[in-house]
Enzyme design. Sequence first.
Site, PDB file in Angstrom:
ATOM      1  N   HIS A 184       0.836  -1.205   0.000  1.00  0.00           N
ATOM      2  CA  HIS A 184       0.000   0.000   0.000  1.00  0.00           C
ATOM      3  C   HIS A 184       0.870   1.254   0.000  1.00  0.00           C
ATOM      4  CE1 HIS A 184      -3.584  -2.403   0.712  1.00  0.00           C
ATOM      5  NE2 HIS A 184      -4.289  -1.314   0.522  1.00  0.00           N
TER       6      HIS A 184
ATOM      7  N   LYS B  33      -9.703  -7.942   8.286  1.00  0.00           N
ATOM      8  CA  LYS B  33     -10.377  -8.203   9.547  1.00  0.00           C
ATOM      9  C   LYS B  33     -10.238  -6.982  10.427  1.00  0.00           C
ATOM     10  CE  LYS B  33      -6.413 -10.358  11.884  1.00  0.00           C
ATOM     11  NZ  LYS B  33      -6.067  -9.782  13.171  1.00  0.00           N
TER      12      LYS B  33
HETATM   13  S1  SF4 Z   1      -5.183 -15.595  14.494  1.00  0.00           S
HETATM   14 FE1  SF4 Z   1      -3.629 -14.479  15.664  1.00  0.00          FE
HETATM   15  S2  SF4 Z   1      -1.784 -14.568  14.453  1.00  0.00           S
HETATM   16 FE2  SF4 Z   1      -3.485 -15.102  13.114  1.00  0.00          FE
HETATM   17  S3  SF4 Z   1      -4.123 -13.171  12.157  1.00  0.00           S
HETATM   18 FE3  SF4 Z   1      -5.346 -13.423  13.995  1.00  0.00          FE
HETATM   19  S4  SF4 Z   1      -4.218 -12.309  15.598  1.00  0.00           S
HETATM   20 FE4  SF4 Z   1      -2.803 -12.659  13.884  1.00  0.00          FE
END
Ligand code: SF4
Lengths: 176, 281
Positions: free
Chosen positions: A39, A104
């Site tokens: 980015h 996310k």
């Molecule tokens: S599960 Fe844990 S290590 Fe994997 S993306 Fe999510 S916060 Fe990061």
Amino acid sequence: MIDIRHISLPLTDDVVRSLKIGDSVMLSGCMYTARDAAHKRMIEGLDHGRELPFDIQNQTIFYVGPSPAKPGQIIGSAGPTTSYRMDPYTETLLDIGLKGMIGKGLRSQAVIDSIKKNTAVYFAAVGGAAALIAKSIISKELVAYEDLGPEAIYKLEVENFPVIVVIDCLGNCLYD
Amino acid sequence: MRSIDTITIKNTVKLLFIQSSYDIGDTMLGMLGKAKENEDNDTARYVLDQIIENDLIARNDQVPMCQDTGIAVVFLEIGNEVCFTGKPIEDAINQGVREAFEEAYLRKSIVDDPLFLRKNTNDNTPAVIHYEFTRGGNVRVTIAAKGFGSENMSQIRMMKPADGVEGVKSFVIECVRKAGPNPCPPIVVGVGIGGSFEKAAILSKKALTREIGERSEDREYRELEIELLNELNSLGIGPAGLKGKTTCLAVHINHFPTHIAGMPVAVNIGCHAYRHATTKI
Ligand code: SF4
């Protein structure tokens, strides 16, 4: 059981308008990977008058830095990374045609407003479901910034890639 | 004295990182399954299903459960009757990390300089190593592969003694609420209380290396762990932050004596990709 919609990529305005927060969606088609370093480089390029390494019109970016592929694998584990780190660059990309983002976590109000303004959509993939998500990726092609390793830009072809609509084009946010 | 060649430490470190990246373990799988039964929201169940299926794929295909295979943290507890032979201990640990990340196709996520160049070291070293000296003729090796989605949501605060139990509770709750969906809930929360500024942080990290759900040996802290767990789950953040009853799977608190004038509290958040392992040599 949950209702699941099947949608093909690239997105269109009509499809984006039909998506509501909380919808479970399976995506099929092409998307691009990019995270922090890619980015930064794309935006610095734009600032210096250079074109993006791919045509972003109606495209979807998946915020991911996969693990290395084992022999015989197309891609290593490939779950979403936390999206807020891309917030400072996102409005610019939305303004020039980006339609969908997969990541996310929370987005800034400025990004939410820009999603609304540009009739775009933000999907969440399940963080940490990286081995499962990798199974829906059927091809991978390097596009740019190979030197960035796991942060390089790839074009992915996916089939039934599982996501949930978190911010819709009206600016509603499922996390609120 | 018992002499241990540090090659044994190297091999142990390597094995623990590989195993924990591929296999979440039955305890965690059981907890995720129970959490799913307990959810009545369809999205929450769907998310937990994906996580469980993911963890089974990782175990069966021997691939990393999450693409962020973490920064390598190693706790070494060294008995006073042990003497090391061979390569320096730090080199052995880093070699174990290097081999694990290279041979097991784990992602190399470490940059050499945190502020300026940020160039990848390409072998996931150096590890963050904590040495502790204990009694006896054994060495305990404990590892954590710590992803940064959850690490970035961690906090430390120098609290006042007068803040008391309520103060600690509201700090932990505020920290988890602010983190929301970012650290990939359901999470595990490590809390370190006491010591000095840095000690509290190390306590909280060490708390995260406990077998998941194992309670504090101290009654008052055990009760606080349970109370906090219930309160965190009533926040409604839910799996992947998409609402539900399962925000947190366990709270682990470690404590240590501190100064009359203070009460450092550190909250280290761990994600459901809970990659920790320990073994005694
Ligand atoms: S599960 Fe844990 S290590 Fe994997 S993306 Fe999510 S916060 Fe990061």
